[in-house]
Scaffold this motif. Structure first.
Motif, PDB file in Angstrom:
ATOM      1  N   ALA A 172      38.330  40.466  22.924  1.00 54.33           N
ATOM      2  CA  ALA A 172      39.412  40.049  24.005  1.00 54.33           C
ATOM      3  C   ALA A 172      40.867  40.338  23.322  1.00 54.33           C
ATOM      4  CB  ALA A 172      39.301  38.812  24.550  1.00 54.33           C
TER       5      ALA A 172
ATOM      6  N   CYS B 212      41.241  50.672  33.701  1.00 59.11           N
ATOM      7  CA  CYS B 212      41.047  49.777  32.818  1.00 59.11           C
ATOM      8  C   CYS B 212      40.764  50.319  31.425  1.00 59.11           C
ATOM      9  CB  CYS B 212      39.906  48.647  33.366  1.00 59.11           C
ATOM     10  SG  CYS B 212      38.418  49.713  33.539  1.00 59.11           S
TER      11      CYS B 212
ATOM     12  N   ARG C 129      37.531  46.299  29.978  1.00 55.29           N
ATOM     13  CA  ARG C 129      38.322  45.253  29.865  1.00 55.29           C
ATOM     14  C   ARG C 129      39.428  45.294  30.817  1.00 55.29           C
ATOM     15  NH1 ARG C 129      41.218  43.716  24.100  1.00 55.29           N
ATOM     16  NH2 ARG C 129      42.444  45.692  24.697  1.00 55.29           N
ATOM     17  N   HIS C 130      39.741  44.377  31.367  1.00 54.74           N
ATOM     18  CA  HIS C 130      41.025  44.299  32.196  1.00 54.74           C
ATOM     19  C   HIS C 130      41.849  43.097  32.343  1.00 54.74           C
ATOM     20  CE1 HIS C 130      43.481  46.448  35.144  1.00 54.74           C
ATOM     21  NE2 HIS C 130      43.528  45.531  36.204  1.00 54.74           N
ATOM     22  N   SER C 131      43.082  42.920  32.350  1.00 48.87           N
ATOM     23  CA  SER C 131      43.728  41.631  32.616  1.00 48.87           C
ATOM     24  C   SER C 131      44.749  41.589  33.620  1.00 48.87           C
ATOM     25  CB  SER C 131      44.473  41.648  31.246  1.00 48.87           C
ATOM     26  OG  SER C 131      45.490  42.845  30.959  1.00 48.87           O
TER      27      SER C 131
ATOM     28  N   SER D  90      44.315  27.548  26.189  1.00 50.22           N
ATOM     29  CA  SER D  90      43.446  28.590  26.572  1.00 50.22           C
ATOM     30  C   SER D  90      41.976  28.353  26.249  1.00 50.22           C
ATOM     31  CB  SER D  90      43.565  29.827  25.465  1.00 50.22           C
ATOM     32  OG  SER D  90      43.234  29.412  24.366  1.00 50.22           O
TER      33      SER D  90
ATOM     34  N   CYS E 296      35.354  35.854  30.502  1.00 50.08           N
ATOM     35  CA  CYS E 296      37.033  35.901  30.514  1.00 50.08           C
ATOM     36  C   CYS E 296      37.678  34.958  29.635  1.00 50.08           C
ATOM     37  CB  CYS E 296      37.461  35.705  31.940  1.00 50.08           C
ATOM     38  SG  CYS E 296      36.974  34.042  32.471  1.00 50.08           S
TER      39      CYS E 296
ATOM     40  N   LYS F  81      46.880  33.765  32.640  1.00 52.30           N
ATOM     41  CA  LYS F  81      46.659  35.041  32.225  1.00 52.30           C
ATOM     42  C   LYS F  81      45.116  35.220  32.142  1.00 52.30           C
ATOM     43  CE  LYS F  81      47.440  38.603  29.045  1.00 52.30           C
ATOM     44  NZ  LYS F  81      48.092  38.970  27.590  1.00 52.30           N
ATOM     45  N   ILE F  82      44.362  36.089  32.678  1.00 57.32           N
ATOM     46  CA  ILE F  82      43.048  36.442  32.685  1.00 57.32           C
ATOM     47  C   ILE F  82      42.908  37.785  31.970  1.00 57.32           C
ATOM     48  CG2 ILE F  82      40.970  36.910  33.996  1.00 57.32           C
ATOM     49  CD1 ILE F  82      41.908  34.137  34.296  1.00 57.32           C
ATOM     50  N   VAL F  83      41.976  37.705  30.744  1.00 57.50           N
ATOM     51  CA  VAL F  83      41.587  38.872  30.122  1.00 57.50           C
ATOM     52  C   VAL F  83      40.025  38.827  30.421  1.00 57.50           C
ATOM     53  CG1 VAL F  83      41.186  40.182  27.858  1.00 57.50           C
ATOM     54  CG2 VAL F  83      43.277  38.730  28.398  1.00 57.50           C
ATOM     55  N   TRP F  84      39.475  39.962  30.981  1.00 58.06           N
ATOM     56  CA  TRP F  84      38.196  39.904  31.594  1.00 58.06           C
ATOM     57  C   TRP F  84      37.401  41.054  30.773  1.00 58.06           C
ATOM     58  CZ3 TRP F  84      36.536  37.153  35.977  1.00 58.06           C
ATOM     59  CH2 TRP F  84      35.195  36.887  36.273  1.00 58.06           C
TER      60      TRP F  84
ATOM     61  N   VAL G 121      38.552  41.333  38.271  1.00 61.93           N
ATOM     62  CA  VAL G 121      39.846  40.900  38.177  1.00 61.93           C
ATOM     63  C   VAL G 121      40.656  41.167  39.583  1.00 61.93           C
ATOM     64  CG1 VAL G 121      42.252  41.173  37.116  1.00 61.93           C
ATOM     65  CG2 VAL G 121      40.133  41.006  35.724  1.00 61.93           C
TER      66      VAL G 121
END
Length: 730
Positions: A264, A278, A307-309, A390, A416, A427-430, A461
């Motif tokens: 991540a 992404c 990965r996408h945020s 977090s 995530c 904030k999301i990091v997937w 996301v």
């Protein structure tokens, strides 16, 4: 019910004598003189004594042989409950015509027998493993004895690097075998007890559908989704059965958590830009950075890693709660998850904040079309608080401990990273990292699936962002809404949105290729239409009777946004909707659900041109994001809808949702032109799903005429849409 067997006793006096003298048990030899419950077998048979009274020896002991029926009945009960209490033993003795002590001793002996069988099986497995290791050691010694120096030809006293690695792996396996051998006596599971506990849980927590709202976190086994077919068995395999396996899972979870955190936070060259908006994992760099990970990658599998945020409008504590509750999680991602279940809670963690929580789960992930097979996974979800701001939620597959549970897809560390932001944002990091066997996907959907838009991080996301906006809109009191005198209070607005949510959940569950949906393919005039039936009885949320569902998917050479705007507009509805019968559609109420104008809930009225026909009222919800769009609607009863608009209970309104799923056929085009299914063609994939009540009597048989009628209706809708859209009618 078994009758009392009078032949088992000679007289009332003999019966009383048998009850008073010490019971005669028949224990299997276990070397300890105790049964599995720890009770001492003090009533062992003693050698006869010559000093006994001859008069007393004349009366021989009588033994009661259980009948086959009695043994079968107790065997069946043992599978459900190997440790019956006094009340259960009393009931069994009454039904079988046996004494309570006889029932008690039979169960003790049975438990001892099962334990011995279980230990023999474990010992055989360990013996086979030890024999295998011994053979490997022998081969290594022989190879070493024949090894020669390449310079002088003599025997070499040094091992190669590969031999050193093999020896180290051999030693590790031996230590693991010894550890398992030492722990088996401590954590031996009583067969049957696990089955009994799971049955008790299922009785206490009945299966719930999506329409019944969210549930509480805890040890539960719940099914999510409507059951259209007969396949209602829980997904996955047997749960973790011992503390030793639990320790292994927690250790794997720590490794997976560390790997996920590094992924991540990493950048280039581990992550590269992808063509679907992404980031894509660089597999060569991944293998160098994580040479072992949580296990080797099987051969001949396809790897998808993205990965996408994004920043979403929801508090991070609420997000963690949603992810750790299977009902809320499945509701949030209803377009992706067709079924889900919690099989076991290994660690509750700190209850209020879920720090350290760990649970065994399974789920089916789908694309809203019957043409794309679902991906089913059996995995562990591990939740850990990284710091004060977090959280990390990681999923990893369980087939290492349950080889029989291996499915066509396997989750490497995925999930995530949630970070707190001011003003209720997060904030999301997937990351989605999947290994899967190549399954057959229809040619229409290959580009959509292969691009990562179908099951990749971007779709998760995008769906989460849209649902967070919807929830924020439903809770806000200052969002304006359009209404023509029918929506007069905030309570009616919330109830209308709840009804629309239930309609959307029901549609998404029914439109995909879930194993719960028993689709039947009908091919007529070159069109493939899939149909299935469902019987609805005593369900306040659906009309009673036989419901027929039909679905078909096809390609249109028009951008997905153009098709979505055409289908959701009330001004163009009479061009494709057969039920409106050419009447004009009027929007009575409109509730916005986000920044995009396409995300809204509407109440529509069809003003039919026929004087003798009453107007029809429909509830409609439309939603869109970068990976797909939905237009879902259902006719509603006017009286019931008026009650909802006044703040009444929306769960009692019967709905049969129909609608459309509009998906891009791949990433946005890099240049003009393209062909069907090609990345960058600029077209869209449209799935049409239609439901109708064909008979109000649930016990009636479905007629071929009903199937033909529904199939003709859906094909007529498809033809109208193709004629209008492809000819520039939009």
């Amino acid at each position: 019910m078994y009758q009392y067997n009078s032949n088992s006793w000679n007289s009332q006096q003999q019966q009383q004598s048998i009850l008073e003298r010490p019971p005669q048990r028949t224990f299997l030899e276990n070397g300890l003189g105790r049964n599995i419950d720890g009770e001492s077998s003090t009533n062992e048979r003693k050698a006869p004594s010559s000093n006994r009274d001859p008069g007393k020896q004349s009366g021989k002991k009588r033994y009661h042989r259980h009948t086959n029926e009695q043994i079968m009945e107790m065997e069946c009960f043992f599978k459900e409950c190997p440790h019956p209490d006094d009340r259960q033993r009393r009931e069994l003795s009454r039904e079988l015509g046996l004494d309570m002590l006889q029932v008690k001793f039979w169960f003790q002996n049975k438990r001892t027998q099962v334990k011995s069988q279980h230990e023999r099986h474990e010992n055989n497995l360990l013996k086979a493993e030890n024999d295998k290791l011994r053979e490997e050691n022998t081969r290594y010694k022989e190879a070493l004895s024949h090894a020669s120096c390449p310079n002088c030809g003599g025997l070499s006293g040094e091992m190669s690097f590969d031999e050193q690695q093999l020896r180290a792996e051999n030693m590790r396996l031996r230590e693991e075998i010894e550890k398992m051998s030492a722990m088996i006596p401590r954590f031996a599971v009583k067969p049957g007890s696990l089955y009994h506990n799971m049955s008790s849980q299922n009785q206490m927590i009945p299966p719930r559908s999506l329409d019944q709202g969210v549930g509480n976190y805890g040890a539960q086994t719940v099914m999510i989704g409507e059951m259209f077919g007969s396949n209602d068995e829980p997904l996955g395999a047997l749960p973790i059965a011992s503390d030793f396996e639990k320790d292994i899972v927690m250790e794997i979870g720590s490794v997976a958590m560390k790997e996920f955190t590094n992924l991540a936070e990493a950048g280039n060259p581990l992550w590269l830009p992808g063509n679907c908006g992404c980031e894509i994992l660089n597999q060569d760099e991944y293998l160098r950075s994580f040479p072992k990970g949580i296990g080797p990658t099987p051969l001949d599998v396809k790897i998808e890693a993205s990965r996408h945020s994004a920043v979403v409008i929801m508090d991070y504590n609420k997000l963690v709660e949603i992810f750790m509750d299977v009902n809320q999680w499945a509701n949030m991602f209803c377009g992706i998850i067709s079924r889900a279940a919690i099989h076991q809670v290994l660690e509750v963690g700190q209850t209020e904040i879920f720090d350290g929580a760990c649970q065994v789960m399974s789920a089916e992930f789908q694309v809203p079309s019957p043409l794309v097979p679902v991906r089913d996974d059996y995995f562990v979800r591990f939740c850990k608080r990284k710091n004060l701001e977090s959280w990390t939620i990681v999923d990893f597959s369980m087939d290492q401990l349950r080889p029989g549970s291996f499915t066509k897809s396997r989750r490497r560390p995925s999930g995530c990273l949630i970070t707190e932001l001011p003003n209720g944002y997060s904030k999301i990091v997937w990351i989605e990292h999947i290994e899967l066997e190549d399954n057959e996907v229809h040619d229409l959907y290959k580009s959509y699936v292969n691009s990562g838009l179908a099951f990749g991080a971007k779709r998760w996301v995008a769906s989460l962002d849209r649902q967070c906006e919807r929830l924020a809109s439903s809770m806000a009191s200052n969002i304006p809404h359009k209404s023509i005198g029918v929506l007069t209070n905030s309570g009616g607005r919330r109830c209308m949105m709840r009804l629309a949510e239930r309609m959307m959940l029901s549609f998404c569950t029914a439109v995909g290729a879930s194993t719960a949906n028993a689709w039947t393919l009908l091919t007529e005039a070159g069109e493939d239409v899939r149909v299935m039936t469902r019987k609805s009885v005593d369900d306040p949320g659906r009309p009673s009777g036989i419901v027929l569902s039909a679905s078909t998917s096809f390609w249109l050479p028009i951008p997905s946004r153009t098709v979505f705007d055409f289908l959701r507009s009330e001004n163009s509805r009479n061009q494709w909707d057969i039920l409106s019968n050419g009447g004009q559609v009027e929007e009575l109420a409109h509730i916005a659900n986000g920044h995009d104008s396409g995300n809204c809930v509407s109440l529509l009225r069809v003003n039919t041109p026929n004087f003798g026909q009453s107007n029809m009222t429909m509830l409609q919800e439309t939603c869109t994001d970068a990976t797909g769009s939905f237009v879902v609607y259902a006719p509603v009863d006017l009286i019931s809808m008026n009650a909802v608009l006044r703040g009444g209970n929306p769960d009692c309104v019967a709905l049969l949702p129909s609608g459309f799923a509009v998906l891009p056929d791949g990433p946005e085009p890099m240049n003009n032109g393209g062909s069907i299914g090609e990345v960058g063609s600029g077209g869209c994939l449209l799935t049409v799903a239609f439901q109708i009540l064909v008979d109000s009597v649930p016990t009636s048989k479905l007629s071929a005429t009903s199937v033909t009628t529904v199939s003709s209706l859906i094909k007529c809708i498809v033809e109208r849409i193709q004629a209008v859209v492809c000819n520039g009618g939009t």
